[in-house]
Design an enzyme around this catalytic site. Sequence first.
Site, PDB file in Angstrom:
ATOM      1  N   ASP A 268       0.829  -1.194   0.000  1.00  0.00           N
ATOM      2  CA  ASP A 268       0.000   0.000   0.000  1.00  0.00           C
ATOM      3  C   ASP A 268       0.866   1.247   0.000  1.00  0.00           C
ATOM      4  O   ASP A 268       0.694   2.168  -0.795  1.00  0.00           O
ATOM      5  CB  ASP A 268      -0.879  -0.031   1.255  1.00  0.00           C
ATOM      6  CG  ASP A 268      -2.056   0.897   1.137  1.00  0.00           C
ATOM      7  OD1 ASP A 268      -2.683   1.172   2.167  1.00  0.00           O
ATOM      8  OD2 ASP A 268      -2.338   1.352   0.017  1.00  0.00           O
TER       9      ASP A 268
ATOM     10  N   ASP B  16      -9.956  -1.179   3.070  1.00  0.00           N
ATOM     11  CA  ASP B  16      -9.442  -0.879   4.403  1.00  0.00           C
ATOM     12  C   ASP B  16     -10.296  -1.528   5.472  1.00  0.00           C
ATOM     13  O   ASP B  16      -9.783  -2.136   6.407  1.00  0.00           O
ATOM     14  CB  ASP B  16      -9.407   0.638   4.612  1.00  0.00           C
ATOM     15  CG  ASP B  16      -8.553   1.316   3.571  1.00  0.00           C
ATOM     16  OD1 ASP B  16      -8.929   2.411   3.117  1.00  0.00           O
ATOM     17  OD2 ASP B  16      -7.516   0.738   3.209  1.00  0.00           O
TER      18      ASP B  16
END
Lengths: 113, 419
Positions: free
Chosen positions: B257, B338
Amino acid sequence: MLQGKQEPRQITMNLERLPNEEKLSLCRKYYLGGFAFLPFLWLVNVVWFFREAFVKPAYTEQLQIKTYVKRSALGLLLWVAVLTTWITIFQHFRAEWGEVGDYLSFTIPLGIP
Amino acid sequence: MNASDSDDDSYTERSALVPSENPVVPSYRPDPDLDAAGDTVRRAGPAAAAADGGGGGGGGSDPEVDADDEELTLKYGAKHVIMLFVPVTLCMVVVVATIKSVSFYTEKTDQQLIYTPFTENTASVGRRLLNSVLNTIIMISVIVVMTIFLVVLYKYRCYKFIHGWLILSSLMLLFWFSFMYLGQVFKTYNLAVDYPTVGVIIWNFGAVGMICIHWKGPLQLQQAYLILISALMALVFIKYLPEWSAWVILGAISVYDLVAVLSPKGPLRMLVETAQERNEPIFPALIYSSAMMWTVGMASPADYQLTESERFQVCSRCVPGVLQVCLSAGGVKLGLGDFIFYSVLVGKAAATGGDWNTTLACFVAILIGLCLTLLLLAIFKKALPALPISITFGLVFYFSTDFLVQPFMDNLAAHQFYI
């Protein structure tokens, strides 16, 4: 500037911001959609448009929205009645029905019925 | 279940589910280089109306924008944080509640996803470690490939394809996974349920879900559905990822990420930049929006589009979990990826950790991480990854609580020693 034809899709729906025709159209679509064995859609319709239909001060489209909400509520009640009846019957008579009962069952409880 | 289909889309579902249309207001960076007037002209209808309504807000002069931004950051920062806490917490609660009550999701299974082909049932610790690292490498490569594929599709404007992919993924999540879930819940509570009833329930749940997510529906319902599908996805991951691999994957995906969003050649960064070049909102990703509509400075009621007045909108894209500041109509947005990975972490802690201490510690860690990320976002005002900080804290807290704090407290309790 571009209104009318180009209907922007909003990620978040706020009824407040829609023009009345849009609200009516939405309500109608939800109402019609509920006929596809979707009582949940009718429930959403009733809850969502309740304020619009009954609490807000009157405007032109409100009458139609009211009818849709009422009919959705009616349909919902009907479905609830049917489902409750069916579930009660099923739970009560499942053991007695033997094979048919098992065939209809998605999950069969273990242990003594 | 080989789960190959489901997990073929597993990653892309994260990037897939929600509103197939782009947010009404495109992401707007408070960047002095952008020509405000030019933007207004180029943007599509809603934004144009928004710019009108926003007036001084979005399209004002640059120093004004900066000053406004500062004020807004402070004013709305806390509210945003709270707005994100609630859905994240809810998702975790659903996952933990399921893990603790429905044993199906914690049962050891020999089935594994095709993305994690190496088994962990090996004799030696070293071998097991090696296998988990290899599994992680495969999983991350799959994710990288898919992300790049998505970016390429987006670059070449294959919107139909992306749209179709999203619909397929959400169909599967809403119908198949929830069907499995429902079955397991009924089995756990030993209820007899018949096929017609289950059919009606799943059909309703799925159809209304599709309508709310891909078309129009009440906001809270949409939020609820997004939370539920994130929880479902997290549960699938918890069930089918082998133990050690799951932890290594969590770590690796945070690093990915970070890299994907911040490095100049990262796919996500390219995505963000392409979207901004085209002045479009970033392609339909899984987005949770806590909406709304503080009608501060809103134009006339006839203006039904989201007005780009002075509000902050924190958008987090899931695909890599990009956190981006969008100056647009209110509310806070967070990518579903997320949600999923946070829930996987807490769920795994609940499933395999000692007891509630570990679970709570991880939960708190993730929330702290989220706060910090939002803070950084407010400071830097550019695309930021949402996963790394929270996951790092979560992992640190998990391992330290499980291996240090827990035995310590057990010992204290055993010796009736209170500190």
